[in-house]
Scaffold this active site. Structure first.
Site, short mmCIF file in Angstrom:
data_model
loop_
_atom_site.label_atom_id
_atom_site.label_comp_id
_atom_site.label_asym_id
_atom_site.label_seq_id
_atom_site.Cartn_x
_atom_site.Cartn_y
_atom_site.Cartn_z
N MET A 65 77.35 -3.27 -18.03
CA MET A 65 77.93 -2.92 -19.18
C MET A 65 79.53 -2.45 -18.81
O MET A 65 80.47 -2.21 -19.68
CB MET A 65 77.40 -1.66 -19.81
CG MET A 65 75.92 -1.95 -20.52
SD MET A 65 76.09 -3.64 -21.91
CE MET A 65 77.18 -2.86 -22.98
N ARG A 66 79.78 -2.28 -17.48
CA ARG A 66 81.36 -1.95 -17.18
C ARG A 66 82.18 -3.17 -17.69
O ARG A 66 83.30 -2.86 -18.00
CB ARG A 66 81.40 -1.97 -15.79
CG ARG A 66 82.76 -1.16 -15.28
CD ARG A 66 82.74 -1.07 -13.83
NE ARG A 66 81.93 0.10 -13.49
CZ ARG A 66 81.13 -0.02 -12.67
NH1 ARG A 66 80.75 -1.23 -12.13
NH2 ARG A 66 80.48 0.91 -12.05
N ALA A 67 81.96 -4.39 -17.63
CA ALA A 67 82.98 -5.36 -17.97
C ALA A 67 83.24 -5.15 -19.61
O ALA A 67 84.13 -5.42 -20.32
CB ALA A 67 82.14 -6.69 -17.77
N ASP B 4 83.81 -5.70 -8.91
CA ASP B 4 83.40 -5.18 -10.45
C ASP B 4 83.95 -3.98 -10.74
O ASP B 4 84.17 -3.76 -11.91
CB ASP B 4 81.90 -5.37 -10.52
CG ASP B 4 81.28 -4.72 -11.76
OD1 ASP B 4 81.67 -5.51 -12.83
OD2 ASP B 4 80.83 -3.79 -12.07
#
Length: 704
Positions: A280-282, A199
């Site tokens: 929320m990284r995506a 991720d």
């Protein structure tokens, strides 16, 4: 004066055949390094390394402060640079660097450490920079990143996300800029990265060799031409590479001016929500990638096509939640999610205002950027439904008084059966090899280590210098040695080494009874669930695994030892059952596998996990006789085979799968012959029984 040797010519980036997604992902990261790097997955021999090394030739040259070991830019000095303050700035131009991190690198080599030479001779604490400092404003390339120690991958990804490296060790406290384009390559056949680490790579690309004859022909033609005349071949593509380099510079200059409209921001959020991406990284990576793609196109604002392109690169690997899930995303899934997201792209009138003071998107690079990996190595297994969920041992009711005589599996399990659906996985109890090993880094058994905790200092063994003990050994002799002035006078006999203890990964070989006696009592479902749980545990502890299955008339190596634990899980799910129980053959096959692996990888200690009810029905010598006589010989053969394994001093655990009110206790006989502890199937769950099982008896543990 002899001229300096000329640098070897790189294969031109423009000459790489195919791999459009890979080239685009690398270019977008070159434009916007805050995307977070590229992970390149693919089979061996697919030009992964060639493309990465070629990219460095496209990056613009850098102006750096002369003499600064951390690559400070003259027009943007780092006020926290360890080599600062830079008073008289003299600019020096050099090419953008390509730093390669080898798989065997240590933490000291990566982040830097105390400069021992100056500490011992001048008595000062000075910092020796590592590869993160050398890679600042360039490319940091990690080949076979899936084989790199997990704690080093964490450090890499932290620095890539924050743009700084922080070093707190050996009495040194240093923070320096470390903004680089991180590229990792890996072959999935050698094992996957944990989902938490996947991720944190910005983009992921899967590459494979072309199947078209024309494409493969062109690949070979260009490679042979390059090998015959590297400089001449590079010259043929110099103009195309120069054009790409010019576009990178222009896109970088345009980046800050590219507008991300609210409609496209809603599209990004809706897309991530539709695909059920965690965290929320995506969203942040998708936004940055879309902006970079718009800049690459020469556009002033992000459009739908930029979001779609970014989604193909940034989202597939983030849908992998379970360690045994395949990374990737089907085209129809992406199109469906894009269709749903399109409905949100145009209606933002009713959106509630953002929470908190000063609502709106945080500035690029703020704390919302995603911090260090919260899933540390000791967090245990992933959430599988709460404590005790799916623990083995359920389903024993109703088996009644079927004790299952010696011939039971011949009559009830003779037919070949489809694989039983595994019970839900659970957090497995730790099975540990006793003693102290020197194997590959991992998280299962105790071992001597280069990076573990220091336990003592020694003059004859250990890794690295134990600074405090060395100074203490030298201090009493300074007057006798005639010391005058600063620094210490050291002799060879003063040097003390640090003896460290860490954890190692083991070879976990599963010997699984897939005979009819297991299937007839519907135990294979629980056994499969238990093995999958143990495989998940092996994945988290960085073990190699192998599977031996025995049923019918013999045993087979269902999976030779491999680091790709997810392949083992796939094989276990497809394991067919039925037939008689050739337990002795299963043990002898396991012995053969372990002997081969001992020669191939002598430092990796093995752990044999035998899952059986012990009801052997196939003898090694299939001589005539009554059914009872054949069964007795089969059990005796299994006990003798177990004795052969015990003489190899293989650490073993026997998981007794026998059930029902009347039990023959045959698995106990095998465990005794193996000199191994015996566990009930339900005792494998960490929720049911706490503690560690060391795969040896107490007398053997004391000897170790």
């Amino acid at each position: 004066m002899t001229a300096p040797p000329r640098a070897a010519a790189r294969f031109p980036f423009s000459a790489v055949v195919g791999h459009d997604d890979l080239r685009l992902a690398l270019l977008l990261n070159a434009i916007h390094p805050r995307i977070g790097g590229v992970l390149v997955r693919g089979e061996k021999g697919t030009a992964k390394s060639t493309a990465v090394r070629a990219l460095a030739g496209l990056l613009p040259a850098l102006d750096v402060v002369e003499g600064c070991r951390f690559g400070c830019a003259p027009d943007a000095l780092d006020d926290r640079c360890p080599d600062g303050p830079h008073d008289a700035v003299v600019a020096q131009r050099r090419p953008a660097g390509l730093v390669e991190l080898p798989v065997g690198a240590t933490e000291d080599r990566l982040i830097g450490s105390l400069d021992l030479e100056r500490a011992l001779t001048e008595g000062v604490r000075a910092f020796q920079p590592g590869l993160l400092a050398a890679a600042h404003r360039g490319v940091l390339y990690v080949d076979e990143v899936n084989l790199l120690h997990d704690h080093l991958v964490d450090l890499l990804l932290d620095a890539a996300a924050m743009g700084r490296a922080h070093v707190e060790r050996d009495g040194v406290s240093v923070s320096h800029a470390a903004s680089f384009l991180l590229v990792g390559t890996m072959n999935p056949e050698e094992g996957e990265l944990r989902p938490q680490l996947l991720d944190r790579f910005g983009l992921t690309v899967h590459v494979a060799a072309a199947r078209e004859v024309a494409t493969r022909t062109e690949v070979v033609r260009r490679r042979l031409a390059f090998e015959d005349d590297p400089e001449g071949f590079a010259g043929q593509w110099a103009e195309a590479d120069a054009e790409l380099a010019r576009r990178i510079v222009e896109a970088r200059a345009r980046l800050d001016a590219v507008v991300l409209p609210d409609s496209e921001l809603r599209r990004i959020s809706a897309l991530c929500a539709a695909l059920e991406v965690d965290g929320m990284r995506a969203d942040l990576v998708l936004a940055r990638t879309a902006v970079a793609h718009a800049a690459w196109r020469g556009a002033d604002a992000v459009a739908e096509q930029d979001v779609e392109t970014a989604a193909r690169l940034a989202l597939p690997h983030r849908r992998r939640r379970d360690p045994f899930d395949e990374p990737g995303m089907a085209e129809d899934q992406l199109q469906q999610a894009l269709s749903e997201a399109a409905e949100h792209a145009g209606d933002g009138d009713d959106d509630p205002p953002p929470d908190g003071p000063g609502g709106g998107a945080p500035e690029d690079g703020g704390p919302d950027d995603g911090g260090p990996d919260d899933g540390g190595p000791d967090d245990g297994g992933p959430d599988d439904g709460g404590p005790g969920a799916g623990a083995p041992g359920s389903g024993d009711e109703g088996e009644g008084g079927r004790s299952g005589g010696a011939d039971g599996d011949e009559g009830s399990g003779g037919a070949d059966r489809q694989p039983a659906a595994p019970e839900p996985a659970f957090r497995a109890r730790l099975l540990e090899v006793p003693g102290l090993g020197e194997g590959a880094p991992g998280r299962r058994s105790r071992s001597r280590s280069r990076t573990g905790r220091g336990v003592r200092a020694s003059a004859v063994e250990g890794n690295g210098v134990h600074l405090t003990a060395t100074l203490a050994a030298a201090a009493p002799h300074q007057r006798a040695r005639g010391r005058s002035g600063p620094g210490l006078l050291l002799h060879r006999e003063d040097v003390r080494r640090a003896v460290r203890e860490g954890r190692e990964g083991n070879l976990v070989l599963f010997a699984v009874d897939a005979s009819g006696s297991m299937a007839a009592r519907e135990r294979m479902s629980a056994v499969s669930g238990a093995v999958l749980s143990l495989l998940r545990d092996a994945y988290q502890r960085r073990d190699k695994v192998g599977v031996v299955a025995f049923r019918g008339d013999g045993a087979e190596v269902a999976l030779p030892p491999t680091s790709s634990v997810d392949v083992a899980a796939t094989r276990m799910r497809a394991l067919r059952t039925g037939g008689r129980t050739p337990l002795a053959d299963g043990l002898l096959t396991a012995r053969s596998v372990l002997r081969t692996e001992r020669t191939r990888d002598p430092q990796r200690r093995p752990l044999l996990v035998l899952l059986t009810d012990g009801k052997a029905t196939v003898a090694v010598d299939a001589a005539a006789g009554s059914a009872r006589e054949r069964a007795r010989r089969a059990v005796d053969d299994a006990v003798r085979a177990a004795g052969l394994l015990a003489r190899m001093e293989v650490a073993s655990v026997v998981v007794d799968c026998e059930s029902g009110p009347v039990r023959l206790g045959l698995a106990e006989r095998v465990a005794t012959a193996l000199d191994a502890p015996r566990l009930r199937l339900e005792e494998l769950s960490a929720e049911n029984v706490a503690g560690v099982v060391r795969a040896a008896r107490p007398d053997r543990q004391r000897a170790a």
